[in-house]
Design a protein around this motif. Structure first.
Motif, short mmCIF file in Angstrom:
data_model
loop_
_atom_site.label_atom_id
_atom_site.label_comp_id
_atom_site.label_asym_id
_atom_site.label_seq_id
_atom_site.Cartn_x
_atom_site.Cartn_y
_atom_site.Cartn_z
N ALA A 22 0.81 -1.22 0.00
CA ALA A 22 0.00 0.00 0.00
C ALA A 22 0.84 1.27 0.00
O ALA A 22 0.38 2.32 -0.46
N HIS A 23 2.07 1.20 0.51
CA HIS A 23 2.91 2.40 0.64
C HIS A 23 4.36 2.02 0.36
O HIS A 23 4.77 0.88 0.58
N PRO A 24 5.18 2.99 -0.10
CA PRO A 24 6.62 2.73 -0.16
C PRO A 24 7.15 2.46 1.25
O PRO A 24 6.78 3.17 2.20
N MET A 25 7.98 1.45 1.39
CA MET A 25 8.49 1.07 2.71
C MET A 25 10.00 0.89 2.68
O MET A 25 10.55 0.36 1.72
N LEU A 26 10.64 1.34 3.76
CA LEU A 26 12.07 1.15 3.96
C LEU A 26 12.28 0.52 5.32
O LEU A 26 11.79 1.03 6.34
N ASN A 27 13.02 -0.58 5.34
CA ASN A 27 13.32 -1.27 6.59
C ASN A 27 14.81 -1.13 6.92
O ASN A 27 15.66 -1.36 6.06
N VAL A 28 15.11 -0.74 8.15
CA VAL A 28 16.50 -0.63 8.62
C VAL A 28 16.85 -1.95 9.32
O VAL A 28 16.29 -2.27 10.37
N HIS A 29 17.78 -2.69 8.73
CA HIS A 29 18.14 -4.00 9.29
C HIS A 29 19.62 -4.01 9.66
O HIS A 29 20.47 -3.77 8.79
N PRO A 30 19.97 -4.31 10.93
CA PRO A 30 21.37 -4.22 11.36
C PRO A 30 22.21 -5.45 11.03
O PRO A 30 22.69 -6.16 11.91
N SER A 31 22.37 -5.71 9.75
CA SER A 31 23.32 -6.73 9.29
C SER A 31 23.61 -6.48 7.83
O SER A 31 22.94 -5.67 7.17
N LEU A 32 24.61 -7.17 7.31
CA LEU A 32 24.94 -7.10 5.89
C LEU A 32 24.18 -8.21 5.18
O LEU A 32 24.70 -9.29 4.93
N LEU A 33 22.92 -7.93 4.88
CA LEU A 33 22.09 -8.94 4.22
C LEU A 33 22.75 -9.42 2.93
O LEU A 33 23.40 -8.64 2.24
N PRO A 34 22.66 -10.75 2.65
CA PRO A 34 21.73 -11.72 3.23
C PRO A 34 22.22 -12.42 4.50
O PRO A 34 21.57 -13.36 4.96
N ARG A 35 23.35 -12.00 5.06
CA ARG A 35 23.80 -12.61 6.31
C ARG A 35 22.95 -12.08 7.47
O ARG A 35 22.70 -10.89 7.57
N TRP A 36 22.53 -13.00 8.30
CA TRP A 36 21.78 -12.72 9.53
C TRP A 36 20.41 -12.08 9.27
O TRP A 36 20.12 -10.98 9.73
N ARG A 37 19.59 -12.82 8.53
CA ARG A 37 18.17 -12.48 8.44
C ARG A 37 17.47 -12.95 9.70
O ARG A 37 17.67 -14.08 10.15
N GLY A 38 16.63 -12.12 10.27
CA GLY A 38 15.87 -12.56 11.43
C GLY A 38 15.91 -11.58 12.58
O GLY A 38 16.31 -10.42 12.44
N ALA A 39 15.52 -12.08 13.76
CA ALA A 39 15.23 -11.22 14.91
C ALA A 39 16.44 -10.77 15.69
O ALA A 39 16.37 -9.78 16.41
N ALA A 40 17.58 -11.48 15.60
CA ALA A 40 18.72 -11.16 16.47
C ALA A 40 20.01 -11.06 15.67
O ALA A 40 20.99 -11.75 15.96
N PRO A 41 20.08 -10.18 14.68
CA PRO A 41 21.28 -10.13 13.83
C PRO A 41 22.53 -9.62 14.55
O PRO A 41 23.63 -10.08 14.25
N VAL A 42 22.38 -8.67 15.46
CA VAL A 42 23.56 -8.14 16.15
C VAL A 42 24.14 -9.20 17.08
O VAL A 42 25.35 -9.45 17.09
N GLU A 43 23.27 -9.83 17.86
CA GLU A 43 23.73 -10.87 18.78
C GLU A 43 24.40 -12.03 18.03
O GLU A 43 25.45 -12.53 18.43
N ARG A 44 23.78 -12.47 16.94
CA ARG A 44 24.31 -13.63 16.23
C ARG A 44 25.64 -13.31 15.55
O ARG A 44 26.51 -14.18 15.43
N ALA A 45 25.83 -12.08 15.10
CA ALA A 45 27.10 -11.70 14.49
C ALA A 45 28.23 -11.75 15.51
O ALA A 45 29.33 -12.25 15.23
#
Length: 240
Positions: A40-63
């Protein structure tokens, strides 16, 4: 401020549409956005990892836990699959040897803010994520907090750093009590795996192939303190 139970329900979608947003910005949002809101709208998501590495809920912890030398922030377009959408911008951030979550996460937040402003100002074209190098970053569970003596000292030290100060790690004491571990470093040798001992003023937790030196601990019901101070008052919990 609007905090609906589900951003995907009809009422929430109507409230968002009523604002006529130029873009919907997503950061640290723990639920999937579904159709029809997703388109419905343009969307931008800020994700704290270098995708595609660490997709999911805890990317900082897992790195940190994995011992990665670097991580970063991705500005990406959300799609139905978790964190798999095309990426607009990325920036790398070194993981320092002494980093824990408490030091790394604020740096990533600052990078994310700068990248988000750039994405809004520059409207860069998105690029599909590569098919190789995909790793998952599952949510931190209760089992992740326990320091397992079957793991080696390097892995345990990384886990302590990954989960502190916001979640915490622990080792079992006698009975049902637990000793929180806020900071630790590998040691070449120590007591048997699972045992606690004091050696030359250092508190050591035995594990596979060596020991984990506990630097700061949190006693049951108490405040965080130096591990050596705790050891002096709890000799009954230590291996002779």
């Amino acid at each position: 401020l609007d905090q609906p139970e589900s951003v995907n329900d009809h009422t929430a979608r109507e409230r968002i549409a009523a604002e006529r947003p130029d873009a919907v910005l997503i950061c640290a949002f723990g639920a999937l956005i579904e159709e029809p809101l997703l388109s419905a709208h343009p969307m931008l998501n800020v994700h704290p990892s270098l995708l595609p590495r660490w997709r999911g809920a805890a990317p900082v912890e897992r790195a940190i836990e994995a011992g990665d030398a670097e991580t970063g922030v991705s500005i990406m377009k959300p799609i139905a699959e978790m964190d798999a959408g095309p990426v607009f911008l990325q920036e790398r951030e070194r993981i320092r040897p002494d980093d824990d979550y408490g030091s790394l996460a604020p740096r990533l937040a600052a990078v994310g803010g700068e990248l988000l402003v750039r994405a809004l100002d520059e409207s860069p074209p998105p690029h599909d994520q590569p098919g190789d190098g995909v790793t998952e970053a599952p949510k931190i569970g209760a089992e992740d907090r326990r320091l397992d003596p079957a793991m080696d000292a390097e892995a345990l030290a990384r886990r302590v750093g990954a989960l502190n100060p916001h979640i915490g790690t622990w080792i079992p004491l006698e009975g049902e009590e637990r000793l929180g571990v806020a900071a630790a470093t590998p040691a070449p040798r120590g007591p048997a795996p699972g045992a606690l001992a004091s050696e030359d003023g250092r508190l050591l937790f035995g594990c596979a192939g060596g020991a984990l030196e506990l630097l700061r601990v949190k006693p049951p019901g108490g405040r965080e303190m130096e591990a050596a101070d705790w050891a002096r008052g709890h000799k009954e919990s230590l291996q002779p």
